[in-house]
Motif scaffolding. Structure first.
Motif, PDB file in Angstrom:
ATOM      1  N   ASP A   2     -11.486  -8.092 -45.124  1.00 29.14           N
ATOM      2  CA  ASP A   2     -10.049  -7.996 -45.335  1.00 29.14           C
ATOM      3  C   ASP A   2      -9.757  -7.551 -46.756  1.00 29.14           C
ATOM      4  N   ARG A   3     -10.458  -8.191 -47.716  1.00 26.26           N
ATOM      5  CA  ARG A   3     -10.195  -7.848 -49.113  1.00 26.26           C
ATOM      6  C   ARG A   3     -10.628  -6.411 -49.405  1.00 26.26           C
ATOM      7  N   ALA A   4     -11.801  -6.061 -48.842  1.00 24.15           N
ATOM      8  CA  ALA A   4     -12.303  -4.712 -49.081  1.00 24.15           C
ATOM      9  C   ALA A   4     -11.331  -3.678 -48.519  1.00 24.15           C
ATOM     10  N   MET A   5     -10.862  -3.923 -47.305  1.00 21.98           N
ATOM     11  CA  MET A   5      -9.960  -2.957 -46.691  1.00 21.98           C
ATOM     12  C   MET A   5      -8.655  -2.872 -47.465  1.00 21.98           C
ATOM     13  N   HIS A   6      -8.250  -4.032 -47.964  1.00 25.18           N
ATOM     14  CA  HIS A   6      -7.026  -4.060 -48.757  1.00 25.18           C
ATOM     15  C   HIS A   6      -7.130  -3.077 -49.922  1.00 25.18           C
ATOM     16  N   HIS A   7      -8.248  -3.196 -50.641  1.00 26.17           N
ATOM     17  CA  HIS A   7      -8.415  -2.317 -51.801  1.00 26.17           C
ATOM     18  C   HIS A   7      -8.621  -0.877 -51.378  1.00 26.17           C
ATOM     19  N   LEU A   8      -9.441  -0.720 -50.349  1.00 25.73           N
ATOM     20  CA  LEU A   8      -9.743   0.641 -49.897  1.00 25.73           C
ATOM     21  C   LEU A   8      -8.458   1.370 -49.513  1.00 25.73           C
ATOM     22  N   ILE A   9      -7.633   0.691 -48.738  1.00 24.87           N
ATOM     23  CA  ILE A   9      -6.425   1.344 -48.257  1.00 24.87           C
ATOM     24  C   ILE A   9      -5.484   1.621 -49.420  1.00 24.87           C
ATOM     25  N   LYS A  10      -5.416   0.675 -50.328  1.00 27.23           N
ATOM     26  CA  LYS A  10      -4.536   0.882 -51.477  1.00 27.23           C
ATOM     27  C   LYS A  10      -4.989   2.093 -52.274  1.00 27.23           C
ATOM     28  N   VAL A  11      -6.283   2.075 -52.609  1.00 28.84           N
ATOM     29  CA  VAL A  11      -6.811   3.182 -53.414  1.00 28.84           C
ATOM     30  C   VAL A  11      -6.708   4.484 -52.643  1.00 28.84           C
ATOM     31  N   GLY A  12      -7.131   4.432 -51.371  1.00 30.53           N
ATOM     32  CA  GLY A  12      -7.107   5.640 -50.550  1.00 30.53           C
ATOM     33  C   GLY A  12      -5.699   6.176 -50.376  1.00 30.53           C
ATOM     34  N   GLY A  13      -4.803   5.289 -50.029  1.00 30.46           N
ATOM     35  CA  GLY A  13      -3.426   5.720 -49.786  1.00 30.46           C
ATOM     36  C   GLY A  13      -2.812   6.347 -51.018  1.00 30.46           C
ATOM     37  N   VAL A  14      -2.934   5.628 -52.130  1.00 29.45           N
ATOM     38  CA  VAL A  14      -2.358   6.165 -53.366  1.00 29.45           C
ATOM     39  C   VAL A  14      -3.050   7.474 -53.728  1.00 29.45           C
ATOM     40  N   GLY A  15      -4.380   7.489 -53.524  1.00 32.03           N
ATOM     41  CA  GLY A  15      -5.144   8.696 -53.852  1.00 32.03           C
ATOM     42  C   GLY A  15      -4.686   9.882 -53.040  1.00 32.03           C
ATOM     43  N   ILE A  16      -4.497   9.685 -51.736  1.00 31.79           N
ATOM     44  CA  ILE A  16      -4.111  10.805 -50.881  1.00 31.79           C
ATOM     45  C   ILE A  16      -2.743  11.321 -51.271  1.00 31.79           C
ATOM     46  N   ILE A  17      -1.833  10.369 -51.498  1.00 33.50           N
ATOM     47  CA  ILE A  17      -0.483  10.799 -51.864  1.00 33.50           C
ATOM     48  C   ILE A  17      -0.512  11.513 -53.208  1.00 33.50           C
ATOM     49  N   ALA A  18      -1.312  10.991 -54.128  1.00 31.52           N
ATOM     50  CA  ALA A  18      -1.433  11.648 -55.425  1.00 31.52           C
ATOM     51  C   ALA A  18      -2.037  13.032 -55.269  1.00 31.52           C
ATOM     52  N   ALA A  19      -3.036  13.138 -54.365  1.00 29.46           N
ATOM     53  CA  ALA A  19      -3.686  14.433 -54.172  1.00 29.46           C
ATOM     54  C   ALA A  19      -2.691  15.464 -53.670  1.00 29.46           C
ATOM     55  N   ILE A  20      -1.800  15.017 -52.780  1.00 33.39           N
ATOM     56  CA  ILE A  20      -0.825  15.975 -52.254  1.00 33.39           C
ATOM     57  C   ILE A  20       0.067  16.472 -53.388  1.00 33.39           C
ATOM     58  N   PHE A  21       0.448  15.540 -54.256  1.00 31.82           N
ATOM     59  CA  PHE A  21       1.333  15.976 -55.340  1.00 31.82           C
ATOM     60  C   PHE A  21       0.580  16.751 -56.409  1.00 31.82           C
ATOM     61  N   ALA A  22      -0.753  16.581 -56.402  1.00 36.47           N
ATOM     62  CA  ALA A  22      -1.545  17.328 -57.377  1.00 36.47           C
ATOM     63  C   ALA A  22      -1.453  18.824 -57.125  1.00 36.47           C
ATOM     64  N   ILE A  23      -1.103  19.200 -55.902  1.00 38.32           N
ATOM     65  CA  ILE A  23      -0.915  20.626 -55.602  1.00 38.32           C
ATOM     66  C   ILE A  23       0.066  21.223 -56.587  1.00 38.32           C
ATOM     67  N   PHE A  24       1.163  20.533 -56.724  1.00 42.76           N
ATOM     68  CA  PHE A  24       2.214  21.001 -57.618  1.00 42.76           C
ATOM     69  C   PHE A  24       1.669  21.126 -59.037  1.00 42.76           C
ATOM     70  N   VAL A  25       0.950  20.091 -59.458  1.00 47.91           N
ATOM     71  CA  VAL A  25       0.421  20.090 -60.828  1.00 47.91           C
ATOM     72  C   VAL A  25      -0.564  21.240 -61.013  1.00 47.91           C
ATOM     73  N   PHE A  26      -1.424  21.443 -60.007  1.00 42.48           N
ATOM     74  CA  PHE A  26      -2.424  22.511 -60.120  1.00 42.48           C
ATOM     75  C   PHE A  26      -1.740  23.869 -60.260  1.00 42.48           C
ATOM     76  N   ILE A  27      -0.784  24.115 -59.397  1.00 47.13           N
ATOM     77  CA  ILE A  27      -0.108  25.416 -59.448  1.00 47.13           C
ATOM     78  C   ILE A  27       0.605  25.569 -60.787  1.00 47.13           C
ATOM     79  N   PHE A  28       1.205  24.498 -61.239  1.00 41.01           N
ATOM     80  CA  PHE A  28       1.906  24.541 -62.521  1.00 41.01           C
ATOM     81  C   PHE A  28       0.937  24.879 -63.654  1.00 41.01           C
ATOM     82  N   LEU A  29      -0.244  24.257 -63.611  1.00 38.39           N
ATOM     83  CA  LEU A  29      -1.228  24.521 -64.674  1.00 38.39           C
ATOM     84  C   LEU A  29      -1.705  25.971 -64.641  1.00 38.39           C
ATOM     85  N   GLN A  30      -1.761  26.548 -63.443  1.00 38.46           N
ATOM     86  CA  GLN A  30      -2.161  27.949 -63.348  1.00 38.46           C
ATOM     87  C   GLN A  30      -1.114  28.875 -63.958  1.00 38.46           C
ATOM     88  N   VAL A  31       0.137  28.430 -63.871  1.00 37.95           N
ATOM     89  CA  VAL A  31       1.237  29.278 -64.337  1.00 37.95           C
ATOM     90  C   VAL A  31       1.412  29.168 -65.851  1.00 37.95           C
TER      91      VAL A  31
END
Lengths: 764, 557
Positions: A28-57
């Motif tokens: 339970d504890r492991a999944m708690h952390h995994l999901i938290k890290v994973g969830g935040v990571g995935i959402i951050a990764a999606i927004f990183a698209i914007f950051v990546f494109i911005f850095l290219q520009v």
């Protein structure tokens, strides 16, 4: 609590507590952390698209970075020109007497002094270095000139690169009256045509002379150079000439006079004619023209005044005949007064000016100062490296300063992307997109404005068609249709939304566009008749007595309308040719007879072009992509209006139409707006339909019968060919960023509105 | 009283009918578009009658000939309007005349007004060939190198049967050659490439100098052996080629020329003007099957679309594998673990909006990040031997799938979140009350309860991914891929390979084909299959959703 109930509770024995398995807790504890890290990571990764494109520009908007690499002392001398090889290994200083001083920039620091090996070693009175061609024309005291080729060669050795240099003088050719000393010399080689121009001193007077040479070229190689003859240009000039420049095509000579005037002489065959006489920097009588230098491509000259003012004059066609003359196109910020050395870039339209205590790197196309700094010395000579990655400054104390230059995107900048730019050869500043050209001297035209306009144009025509239709359909489905139909209407619309846009684009381009090309009047006829049929049916229904109206019970009208629609559409379509005969008759441009052809009529009536792949086609097909989206959201908004509102309105005696218009529509207006916004977001980013169904020409008009190029189609067309990290590559990323921001902004607005609406009616 | 009631009620009927028109037009648009694609797509496979047209004297035909034969592809108004006179016949046929090897083109426009007589001779034969598309002509004889000869005029039935048998034999042989070339020769080529790479590695200086010579010699021997093997296989393939049945079929074109064709080049033949309805249906099925199961020929204008279907399938599958766990994980986090507040609301809105960000933007990101940045780094780290030829530093199926996964992950997150929210609170509480941990509740109760909803989201994402083209154009789709992303060579799944895609196939055929007339039927047929795929996926999602709705309507507590 009553006493007997409490005894009751006591009598039931509590279940024995069992410890939870450790593994369960751990998991339970492991999944708690995994999901938290994973969830935040995935959402951050999606927004990183914007950051990546911005850095290219981002690098597009950075200025040049300059670092001093080293400083080398040179033997003193009267140097008048500075040159360098492309590796910046062995630059040279050219003295007025024709000696070349080569300075090795490696640790050896060898200094080589050489003179071109000319027959009987004449006295040299004029020298010049043309870096692009790598030649140094020199003039002699006895009225002759020679072209010395400075030939650099690099060999790769085990110790690194070894740069060798050779001076290869050409034959001595007389220029001007025999024996008159040459004061300045310039020479250009355009392959078959070569031209030299010199100021020659004749009895204390300065004359301007030119010599034209030709060289036949064939498959077997270059033939002998033939001197075609000289020309005395002095009669064309008024004033005291101080400098004569030849352009790279070897067909023009620019003569600058001491009075600050420029005489533009053009050659056709062996004949010279004065094409233009102008006075740059004329608005200030004190600031006299002292520098006249070509930019790469020789279509523009940079005029520098004695007071430090700097302007660019470019050639473009004017008047009826389109004679190309120089006009002021750009003004740069003034420099402090003084003598400035000038060096154009050999890669782009940049140029370096350096003088007393200041150096400035400027860009001709974008009218921008890329870099400017005060320097603790007085610069005499300057040279921009041929790869645009170094530059050299030679100061009054005979020191050579070597600078590293990092300016990967000199042509970019706010102005280049969003402002009007006065490109070479054009008569006025404009917004233009044309990223590649046929020659090296081409100025990339990177304005985002035509693309944004094209995007808005496509979106506009799509929405003009889609919004009314989708909202009408949504209103009918939500308010008037029998609820039983909604079950199949919505899936049908969802299927419409899922049609791949490549299919819509293909149908638009290869089926609809050729069909509509000849049948625009038919389309007009069909649209008019369908609208009329709807109005007619409505009017008929209002007028009909109630008994007859029962044929179509309320909620079934659209089924009854389908046959009417087919009939009216078909009738209107076949009426098209008649409509064309009646309304769209025009004269055939070639034969002159009267023809009924809308394709000819439209340009003659409106002055705008008629193309087969046009906005009408795009608008219609994009409708397929946009209608279902607007429909679904608007239908939700209409359905979510609390039924009590509707019932109250109907109970008060309003008709169903009045209820829909005065009660439902105002209540759901935010939802409707958000539906239109989301439809807009989809239309803005649509790629394949536009790519396939328009000509993809970046033009700026709102003519319905012409095409456009949108931001998205532009990316699809050009990105696969764009070199990694080039200016074009980053500009296309900028296009993507704009698209991202546009759609994200519009969608967020719509989403917030929808949320607002939902909250508002939660309570009702 | 009743009268008044009616009058009041009927105000604004015009408006109601206008809205009805909106709906009717919208529905009609969808239905007619689907009908257009289905009709045109299916028509490609249906054997249509071949017309023989005799032209009036003076009309322009094919050279001298005034008789031509072909299939009327469409009839349209003449483009040149200036020649129109009222009452004139101003339509023209777009005629598929075939025989590209003779005429140099496959289609021709013929004025209806120029036709003197149109007939449908029963003897006209259509030959599907390995090169130059179809041939249309009257069969003459079937002759072997040994001097045997069967005349069509003398015995049509025998001619037909013999040709049938020969064509079947040729087909089997072609298959054998293909297996040889693709399978065994391909494997040898791959091994040779490996050897080359190892040789290159020897120069890299990582091997002790003493061993270099020995190893090089070993590699040379290996190379030698492989080359011998290759030559033997190539010899076998060439032998097979030579052994094609030594029969030739002679036919006469409607325009008069007589041609002879090796039977080995005939893929199929039929007599379209004497086929019964059943034969036509059989032909239809055969052609459709051939279309989905074979590879394209002749710059994609002939043959089938199997690699495109396969590429689409593998890419969509890889995309689903990538998108499913991540989407569901993010949704579980947002719905079950994150503290619900302004921040999560903002994130939710943003994720929702990302679904509306244009696909090309994801393509741009995929190219910049996956291909150039990640792929370039991978190449430098692991594939430096084959540089400057990029392995992962160029578009490929892995990058394409990941790009589309990124594009569709918001769709899955939104759908999964909705599905999680739809699981009744009582079920969660029941599970927790029974002593299950939070994760156990999610894993055993919430996820099974929301699985159909999540599946719906995944199917919608797949439908979107399968139909999307714009981002793929940037990250690895090609018009003709030499090999499939999955094959029998180790490691079987080749993530770095470029691939073909149905949507891109449509774009390429429609817009970049050298022979657009010949390509058009193929585009319609491909469109038909892509639409079928996407609509099937969507219908699936809709059906599942309806089921789900009913299930929860009954099980609400």
């Amino acid at each position: 609590m009553s006493p007997d109930r409490s005894t009751d509770a006591r009598s039931v024995s509590a279940p024995p507590q069992r410890p939870v398995a450790r593994s369960t807790l751990l998991i339970d504890r492991a999944m708690h952390h995994l999901i938290k890290v994973g969830g935040v990571g995935i959402i951050a990764a999606i927004f990183a698209i914007f950051v990546f494109i911005f850095l290219q520009v981002l690098p597009l908007f950075q200025g040049a970075r300059v670092t001093l690499l080293r400083m080398v002392a040179a033997p003193p001398g009267n140097y008048v020109a500075l040159g360098a090889d492309e590796w910046m290994a062995k630059p040279f200083l050219l003295a007025a007497d024709g000696t070349f001083t080569f300075l090795a920039l490696d640790e050896t620091g060898v200094v080589e002094i050489r003179r071109p090996a000319l027959p009987d070693d004449p006295v040299i009175t004029a020298v010049r270095y043309r870096a692009l061609a790598g030649v140094a024309p020199i003039g002699t005291a006895d009225g002759r000139f020679s072209v010395v080729t400075v030939k650099y060669e690099a060999r790769l050795t085990s110790a690194g690169r070894a740069v060798e240099v050779a001076l290869e003088p050409g034959p001595l050719t007389p220029i001007g009256p025999a024996g008159a000393p040459v004061r300045t010399i310039d020479y250009a080689d355009a392959g078959a045509e070569k031209l030299a121009a010199a100021l020659v001193e004749v009895d204390g007077r300065i004359e301007v002379h030119a010599v034209r040479m030709t060289q036949k070229r064939s498959l077997t190689g270059a033939g002998r150079t033939v001197v075609e003859g000289g020309a005395d240009l002095t009669p064309h000039i008024q004033g005291r000439p101080v400098e004569a420049r030849v352009n790279g095509r070897a067909d023009s000579v620019l003569v600058r006079t001491e009075e600050g005037e420029v005489f533009y002489l053009h050659r056709i065959g062996g004949e010279f004619a004065l094409r233009q006489r102008f006075r740059p920097l004329a608005d200030d009588p004190v600031d006299v023209l002292v520098g006249l230098d070509f930019l790469l491509g020789d279509e523009s000259v940079v005029c520098t005044g004695s007071g430090g003012r700097q302007e660019v004059y470019s050639l473009f066609g004017r008047g009826q005949e389109g004679i190309r003359q120089f006009s002021r196109t750009k003004t740069f910020p003034s420099l402090p007064a003084g003598d400035y050395a000038f060096s154009p870039s050999l890669r782009n339209k940049a140029f370096l000016v350096a003088g007393p205590g200041r150096a400035s790197l400027r860009y001709g196309t974008s009218e921008r100062v890329r870099w400017e700094e005060p320097l603790p010395f007085v610069t005499r000579l300057a040279r921009l490296g041929s790869k645009y990655d170094h530059f050299l400054l030679f100061d009054a104390e005979a020191r050579l300063h070597v600078y590293g230059l990092r300016d990967p995107h000199p042509e970019a900048g706010w102005r280049a992307f969003f402002g009007r730019v006065w490109y070479e050869g054009s008569a006025r500043p404009k917004f233009e997109w044309q990223s590649t050209g046929s020659t090296d001297e081409f100025e990339p035209k990177l304005s985002m404005v035509p693309l944004i306009v094209g995007t808005l144009k496509g979106t506009f025509y799509a929405l003009v068609f889609a919004v009314p239709l989708a909202l009408l359909a949504a209103m009918y489905t939500a308010q008037f249709a029998h609820p039983r139909y909604r079950k199949f209407i919505k899936p049908v619309m969802e299927i419409m939304a899922s049609l791949p846009s490549v299919i819509l684009g293909f149908l638009a381009a290869l089926w609809l566009a050729p069909l509509l090309e000849t049948r625009v009047p038919s389309l007009l006829g069909a649209a008019a008749l369908v609208l009329a049929a709807a109005a007619g049916m409505g009017a008929l229904w209002e007028a009909l007595p109630g008994r007859l109206r029962g044929i179509a019970r309320p909620g079934h009208e659209f089924l009854l309308f389908i046959p009417v629609l087919l009939l009216a559409g078909q009738a209107g379509w076949s009426l098209g040719p008649a409509l064309e005969q009646w309304l769209f008759v025009t004269r055939h441009p070639v034969t002159g007879e009267a023809v009924a052809d809308f394709r000819l009529w439209w340009p003659q009536a409106t002055g705008a072009a008629f193309e087969q792949r046009n906005s009408l086609v795009v608008g219609f097909m994009m409708g397929f992509a946009v209608i279902p989206i607007i429909f679904t959201i608007a239908e939700d908004a209409f359905s979510n209006v609390p039924p009590a509102f509707r019932s109250a309105s109907l109970a008060l005696g309003a008709s169903r139409w009045q209820t829909a218009m005065r009660v439902v529509l105002p209540t759901a207006s935010a939802g409707v707006f958000s539906a239109v916004m989301i439809g807009l977001g989809r239309a803005v980013g649509e790629t394949m339909i536009v790519l396939m169904a328009t000509g993809n020409t970046p033009i700026m008009d709102f003519n319905i019968f012409s095409g456009m190029r949108t931001l998205s189609a532009n990316i699809a067309v050009e990105l696969p060919e764009a070199p990694l990290h080039s200016t074009l590559y980053r500009s296309l990323f900028l296009g993507a960023l704009l698209l991202f921001l546009m759609t994200f902004f519009v969608n967020t607005l719509a989403e917030l509105l929808r949320h607002h609406l939902r909250e508002k009616f939660k309570a009702v | 009283m009743k009268e008044i009631h009616h009058r009041v009620k009927s105000v604004g009927e015009v408006g109601v009918w206008l809205t009805a028109m909106g709906l009717a037009v919208g529905l009609l648009m969808v239905v007619s578009l689907l009908a257009l694609v289905v009709w045109n797509g299916a028509a490609v496979f249906w054997p249509r009658a071949v017309a023989q047209i005799e032209l009036k004297p003076g009309a322009s035909g094919l050279g001298e000939a005034r008789t031509l034969a072909g299939v009327v592809a469409k009839t349209r108004l003449r483009a040149d309007r200036a020649r129109h006179r009222p009452g004139d016949e101003h339509r023209e046929w777009h005629l598929f005349v075939g025989n590209k090897d003779v005429y140099g083109f496959g289609f021709k426009y013929v004025d209806l007004a120029d036709a003197e007589r149109v007939s449908f001779p029963a003897d006209l034969m259509m030959l599907e060939r390995t090169e130059y598309g179809d041939a249309i002509g009257f069969p003459l004889t079937l002759s072997s190198a040994a001097g045997e000869s069967i005349s069509f005029a003398a015995d049509p039935e025998r001619f037909r049967q013999k040709l049938q048998a020969l064509v079947r034999e040729g087909t089997v042989r072609r298959l054998r050659i293909r297996r040889l070339e693709r399978g065994e020769i391909g494997a040898v080529n791959e091994r040779m490439r490996k050897v080359q790479e190892r040789r290159k590695a020897l120069d890299g200086g990582r091997v002790p100098p003493a061993e270099v010579e020995g190893r090089r010699a070993a590699l040379d021997r290996e190379q030698e052996r492989l080359q011998k093997e290759y030559r033997a296989l190539a010899e076998r393939a060439a032998d097979e080629r030579r052994e094609q049945p030594p029969w030739q079929v002679a036919y006469r074109l409607a325009t008069g020329q007589e041609r002879v064709l090796g039977v080995g080049q005939v893929i199929h033949f039929h007599f379209p003007n004497r086929m019964s309805a059943a034969e036509r249906a059989a032909h239809f099925v055969r052609r459709a099957w051939q279309f989905v199961s074979t590879e394209p020929r002749e710059a994609n204008t002939e043959g089938g679309i199997f690699p495109a279907i396969f590429g689409t399938f593998v890419m969509t599958l890889l995309m689903s594998v990538a998108v499913m766990p991540f989407g569901v994980l993010a949704a579980i986090y947002l719905r079950e673990y994150a503290r619900q507040g302004l921040f999560v609301r903002m994130v939710r809105i943003s994720v929702n909006n990302l679904a509306g960000v244009p696909s090309i933007v994801f393509g741009v990101f995929g190219l910049g990040f996956f291909v150039y940045f990640l792929g370039g780094s991978l190449d430098r780290m692991f594939y430096s031997l084959s540089l400057p030829t990029p392995t992962f530093g160029t578009g490929g199926i892995l990058w394409a799938s990941l790009t589309l996964a990124l594009m569709t992950v918001p769709v899955v997150i939104v759908a999964a979140e909705e599905a999680l929210a739809a699981v009744p609170r009582g079920m969660r509480e029941g599970s927790l009350a029974l002593g299950a941990s939070k994760w156990q509740t999610i894993y055993r109760v919430v996820l099974p309860g929301s699985s159909t909803g999540i599946l719906t989201g995944l199917i919608l994402a797949m439908a979107r991914g399968a139909g999307e083209v714009a981002p793929l154009m940037l990250v690895g789709v090609v018009k003709l891929a030499p090999s499939l992303p999955i094959d029998g060579l180790f490691p079987y799944l080749h993530l770095d390979r470029k691939f073909m895609h149905l949507g891109f196939h449509i774009y390429d055929l429609g817009f970049q084909s050298p022979d657009s007339d010949a390509a058009q039927p193929m585009v319609f047929a491909t469109t038909f299959f892509l639409i079928a795929l996407v609509v099937a996926l969507n219908l699936g999602a809709i059906v599942i959703r309806e089921r789900l709705r009913r299930k929860y309507a009954a099980a609400a507590f």
